[in-house]
Write an enzyme that holds these catalytic residues in place. Structure first.
Site, short mmCIF file in Angstrom:
data_model
loop_
_atom_site.label_atom_id
_atom_site.label_comp_id
_atom_site.label_asym_id
_atom_site.label_seq_id
_atom_site.Cartn_x
_atom_site.Cartn_y
_atom_site.Cartn_z
N TYR A 142 46.57 47.86 37.10
CA TYR A 142 46.41 46.41 37.10
C TYR A 142 45.08 46.02 37.73
CZ TYR A 142 47.24 41.51 38.34
OH TYR A 142 47.11 40.14 38.49
N LYS A 146 41.81 44.31 35.78
CA LYS A 146 41.26 43.02 36.18
C LYS A 146 39.79 43.15 36.60
CE LYS A 146 44.70 40.22 35.53
NZ LYS A 146 44.61 39.19 34.46
N THR A 175 50.78 33.84 44.21
CA THR A 175 51.21 32.53 43.73
C THR A 175 52.72 32.50 43.56
OG1 THR A 175 49.09 32.32 42.58
CG2 THR A 175 50.84 30.78 41.95
#
Length: 243
Positions: A142, A146, A175
């Protein structure tokens, strides 16, 4: 501040929940027409209903952005002004991360560039992650995907700059939203949840709307000289200086 988005059209992938839904709604609130996609027809329908009060044109497609018909969808939209690639596998699996976060996203962006060049206010704002900026043991795929996309977007900003297409990255921190990763962690690993919350200098998680406002601003004519930026919306969670 008037962001000058009224009457423009934004395309958002993964726009029916979480950060993506907040981005779609934030554009609509500014009077910007929206086109979005997700894999779930029911969520798309609910999102269209949610946007009804804003009086803008809304269209939703049910599709997987890694499937070939995703490019057909982009081509079918006609003219638009803003592209927000927002889909991620959020996975430790290398194949999934490289296919969705890198290959499918790059294909979609490249497909959209000629359309964007026809706009008077063209912008691409990629939703990245703070994970691109530091080591992510256990989630190397991941973080690496990114980071690769940050490099691609920076290069793209140089390539497309002369045509007027601005290219930027907004990188959210942790988040919290209903059904999201940190909402699930709160239920099965409250120690990790609390350690992450208190580890942030602001002692909380981001709300999707806070990320969305950064995306919408950078995508708007109000940010007309911002190109090649990598904006972290992480409450100060990353302590190193970003080059």
């Amino acid at each position: 501040m008037d962001l000058a988005l009224k009457g423009l059209t934004a395309v958002v992938t993964g726009g029916s929940s979480g950060i993506g839904a907040a981005i779609v709604e934030a554009f609509a609130r500014e009077g910007c027409h929206v086109r979005f996609c997700s894999r779930t027809a029911e969520k798309n329908a609910a999102m269209i209903e949610r946007l009804a009060p804003y009086g803008v044109s809304v269209d939703a497609a049910t599709l997987d952005v890694s499937a070939p018909d995703a490019l057909d969808w982009i081509r079918s939209l006609g003219d638009f002004d803003v592209l927000v690639p927002n889909v991620s596998a959020l996975s430790a699996d290398w194949d999934a991360s490289l296919q969705l976060d890198v290959s499918a996203t790059v294909d979609l962006i490249e497909c959209a560039t000629e359309t964007l060049k026809r706009s008077a206010h063209p912008a691409i704002t990629y939703v990245g992650s703070k994970a691109a900026t530091f080591a992510t043991p256990g989630l190397e795929a991941y973080g690496a995907a990114k980071a690769a996309m940050v490099h691609y977007m920076k290069s793209l900003s140089q390539r497309l700059g002369p045509s007027g297409v601005r290219v930027n990255v907004v990188a959210p921190g942790d988040t919290l939203f209903a059904g999201g990763m940190w909402d699930r962690i709160r239920g099965h690993d409250p120690v990790l949840y609390e350690r992450t919350r208190t580890g942030n200098p602001m002692q909380r998680f981001a709300a999707p709307e806070e990320v969305a406002r950064a995306v919408v601003f950078l995508s708007s004519p109000a940010a007309s000289f911002v190109n090649g930026a990598h904006l972290l919306v992480d409450g100060g969670a990353t302590t190193h200086v970003h080059g």
